[in-house]
Design a protein around this motif. Structure first.
Motif, PDB file in Angstrom:
ATOM      1  N   UNK A   7       0.904  -1.211  -0.030  1.00  0.00           N
ATOM      2  CA  UNK A   7       0.027   0.053  -0.185  1.00  0.00           C
ATOM      3  C   UNK A   7       0.799   1.329  -0.035  1.00  0.00           C
ATOM      4  N   UNK A   8       0.269   2.484  -0.257  1.00  0.00           N
ATOM      5  CA  UNK A   8       0.938   3.620  -0.121  1.00  0.00           C
ATOM      6  C   UNK A   8       0.089   4.902  -0.545  1.00  0.00           C
ATOM      7  N   UNK A   9       0.600   5.894  -0.711  1.00  0.00           N
ATOM      8  CA  UNK A   9      -0.079   7.228  -1.226  1.00  0.00           C
ATOM      9  C   UNK A   9       0.248   7.437  -2.834  1.00  0.00           C
ATOM     10  N   UNK A  10      -0.770   7.509  -3.651  1.00  0.00           N
ATOM     11  CA  UNK A  10      -0.469   7.862  -4.805  1.00  0.00           C
ATOM     12  C   UNK A  10      -1.544   8.723  -5.480  1.00  0.00           C
ATOM     13  N   UNK A  11      -1.121   9.479  -6.631  1.00  0.00           N
ATOM     14  CA  UNK A  11      -2.047  10.409  -7.246  1.00  0.00           C
ATOM     15  C   UNK A  11      -3.115   9.803  -8.243  1.00  0.00           C
ATOM     16  N   UNK A  12      -4.144  10.382  -8.260  1.00  0.00           N
ATOM     17  CA  UNK A  12      -5.320   9.922  -9.110  1.00  0.00           C
ATOM     18  C   UNK A  12      -4.669   9.426 -10.498  1.00  0.00           C
ATOM     19  N   UNK A  13      -5.120   8.468 -11.054  1.00  0.00           N
ATOM     20  CA  UNK A  13      -4.493   7.764 -12.160  1.00  0.00           C
ATOM     21  C   UNK A  13      -3.416   6.882 -12.050  1.00  0.00           C
ATOM     22  N   UNK A  14      -2.621   6.769 -10.856  1.00  0.00           N
ATOM     23  CA  UNK A  14      -1.475   6.148 -10.800  1.00  0.00           C
ATOM     24  C   UNK A  14      -1.832   4.731 -10.374  1.00  0.00           C
ATOM     25  N   UNK A  15      -0.761   3.946  -9.924  1.00  0.00           N
ATOM     26  CA  UNK A  15      -0.819   2.496  -9.961  1.00  0.00           C
ATOM     27  C   UNK A  15      -0.306   2.066  -8.677  1.00  0.00           C
ATOM     28  N   UNK A  79      -2.858  -5.882  -8.585  1.00  0.00           N
ATOM     29  CA  UNK A  79      -2.262  -4.893  -9.619  1.00  0.00           C
ATOM     30  C   UNK A  79      -3.358  -3.942  -9.575  1.00  0.00           C
ATOM     31  N   UNK A  80      -3.210  -2.826  -9.380  1.00  0.00           N
ATOM     32  CA  UNK A  80      -4.150  -1.594  -9.207  1.00  0.00           C
ATOM     33  C   UNK A  80      -3.601  -0.597 -10.205  1.00  0.00           C
ATOM     34  N   UNK A  81      -4.560  -0.177 -11.383  1.00  0.00           N
ATOM     35  CA  UNK A  81      -4.328   0.890 -12.337  1.00  0.00           C
ATOM     36  C   UNK A  81      -5.313   1.922 -12.267  1.00  0.00           C
ATOM     37  N   UNK A  82      -5.098   2.905 -12.718  1.00  0.00           N
ATOM     38  CA  UNK A  82      -6.131   3.884 -12.948  1.00  0.00           C
ATOM     39  C   UNK A  82      -6.933   4.484 -11.465  1.00  0.00           C
ATOM     40  N   UNK A  83      -6.100   4.489 -10.476  1.00  0.00           N
ATOM     41  CA  UNK A  83      -6.671   4.743  -9.409  1.00  0.00           C
ATOM     42  C   UNK A  83      -7.426   5.913  -9.144  1.00  0.00           C
ATOM     43  N   UNK A  84      -8.473   5.838  -8.265  1.00  0.00           N
ATOM     44  CA  UNK A  84      -9.294   6.977  -8.165  1.00  0.00           C
ATOM     45  C   UNK A  84      -9.336   7.261  -6.544  1.00  0.00           C
ATOM     46  N   UNK A  85      -9.817   8.328  -6.282  1.00  0.00           N
ATOM     47  CA  UNK A  85      -9.782   8.638  -4.881  1.00  0.00           C
ATOM     48  C   UNK A  85     -10.845   7.803  -4.050  1.00  0.00           C
ATOM     49  N   UNK A  86     -11.725   7.318  -4.738  1.00  0.00           N
ATOM     50  CA  UNK A  86     -12.787   6.207  -4.072  1.00  0.00           C
ATOM     51  C   UNK A  86     -12.157   5.059  -3.816  1.00  0.00           C
ATOM     52  N   UNK A  87     -11.101   4.911  -4.363  1.00  0.00           N
ATOM     53  CA  UNK A  87     -10.429   3.398  -4.091  1.00  0.00           C
ATOM     54  C   UNK A  87      -9.394   3.602  -2.570  1.00  0.00           C
ATOM     55  N   UNK A  88      -9.541   4.697  -2.304  1.00  0.00           N
ATOM     56  CA  UNK A  88      -8.808   4.785  -0.709  1.00  0.00           C
ATOM     57  C   UNK A  88      -9.482   4.027   0.251  1.00  0.00           C
ATOM     58  N   UNK A  89      -8.728   3.294   0.980  1.00  0.00           N
ATOM     59  CA  UNK A  89      -9.247   2.313   2.021  1.00  0.00           C
ATOM     60  C   UNK A  89      -7.971   1.563   2.536  1.00  0.00           C
ATOM     61  N   UNK A  90      -8.519   0.832   3.417  1.00  0.00           N
ATOM     62  CA  UNK A  90      -7.557  -0.258   4.215  1.00  0.00           C
ATOM     63  C   UNK A  90      -7.950  -1.545   3.312  1.00  0.00           C
ATOM     64  N   UNK A  91      -6.710  -2.106   2.630  1.00  0.00           N
ATOM     65  CA  UNK A  91      -6.935  -3.329   1.847  1.00  0.00           C
ATOM     66  C   UNK A  91      -6.703  -4.654   2.629  1.00  0.00           C
ATOM     67  N   UNK A 118      -2.580   0.077   3.778  1.00  0.00           N
ATOM     68  CA  UNK A 118      -3.336   1.168   3.420  1.00  0.00           C
ATOM     69  C   UNK A 118      -3.010   1.711   2.053  1.00  0.00           C
ATOM     70  N   UNK A 119      -4.028   2.105   1.340  1.00  0.00           N
ATOM     71  CA  UNK A 119      -4.194   2.636   0.189  1.00  0.00           C
ATOM     72  C   UNK A 119      -4.794   3.946   0.108  1.00  0.00           C
ATOM     73  N   UNK A 120      -3.990   5.021  -0.513  1.00  0.00           N
ATOM     74  CA  UNK A 120      -4.499   6.501  -0.202  1.00  0.00           C
ATOM     75  C   UNK A 120      -4.496   7.191  -1.745  1.00  0.00           C
ATOM     76  N   UNK A 121      -5.463   7.479  -2.328  1.00  0.00           N
ATOM     77  CA  UNK A 121      -5.223   7.969  -3.651  1.00  0.00           C
ATOM     78  C   UNK A 121      -5.912   9.694  -3.447  1.00  0.00           C
TER      79      UNK A 121
END
Length: 123
Positions: A7-15, A79-91, A118-121
């Motif tokens: 997990x980590x912090x990425x920008x919208x559209x990141x992977x 593998x998570x691509x095209x990440x969106x803010x709504x994907x933010x969650x504990x996985x 944790x994944x934060x977009x």
């Protein structure tokens, strides 16, 4: 036992690629799934891979997320691509050796759980 990481912090559209390391059983016989829980929301199904190879995805992640397995490493990946803010969650990753196809999306069908990553977009 399951150990989730990646997990980590990425920008919208990141992977990001999440990993779920498995130990303590015959990995090839287990179905492994991913669930997520955002603050104030219930845990929801993301994806699962049955030991036979069949996969299933939540509608919200179809076409963007891919679940796979490396049996030589006893690890399942998300593998998570095209990440969106709504994907933010504990996985969380989860596993079961006795699951049936019709229950693969149900958290109650899994009897082993990892600790969450944790994944934060950010937008």
């Amino acid at each position: 036992q399951l150990q989730a990481s990646g997990g980590g912090l990425v920008m919208t559209g990141g992977s990001l690629r999440l990993s779920c390391a498995f130990s303590g059983g015959t990995f090839s016989r287990y179905t492994v799934g991913w669930f997520r829980q955002a603050p104030g929301k219930e845990r929801e199904f993301v994806s699962s891979r049955k030991y036979s190879g069949s996969t299933i995805y939540a509608d919200s992640v179809k076409g963007r997320f891919t679940i796979s397995r490396d049996i030589t490493k006893n690890t399942v990946y998300l593998q998570m691509n095209s990440l969106k803010p709504e994907d933010t969650a504990l996985y969380y990753c989860a596993a079961s050796a006795t699951i049936i196809t019709s229950t693969m999306t149900s958290a109650q069908a899994y009897n082993a759980w990892g600790q969450g990553t944790q994944v934060t977009v950010s937008s």
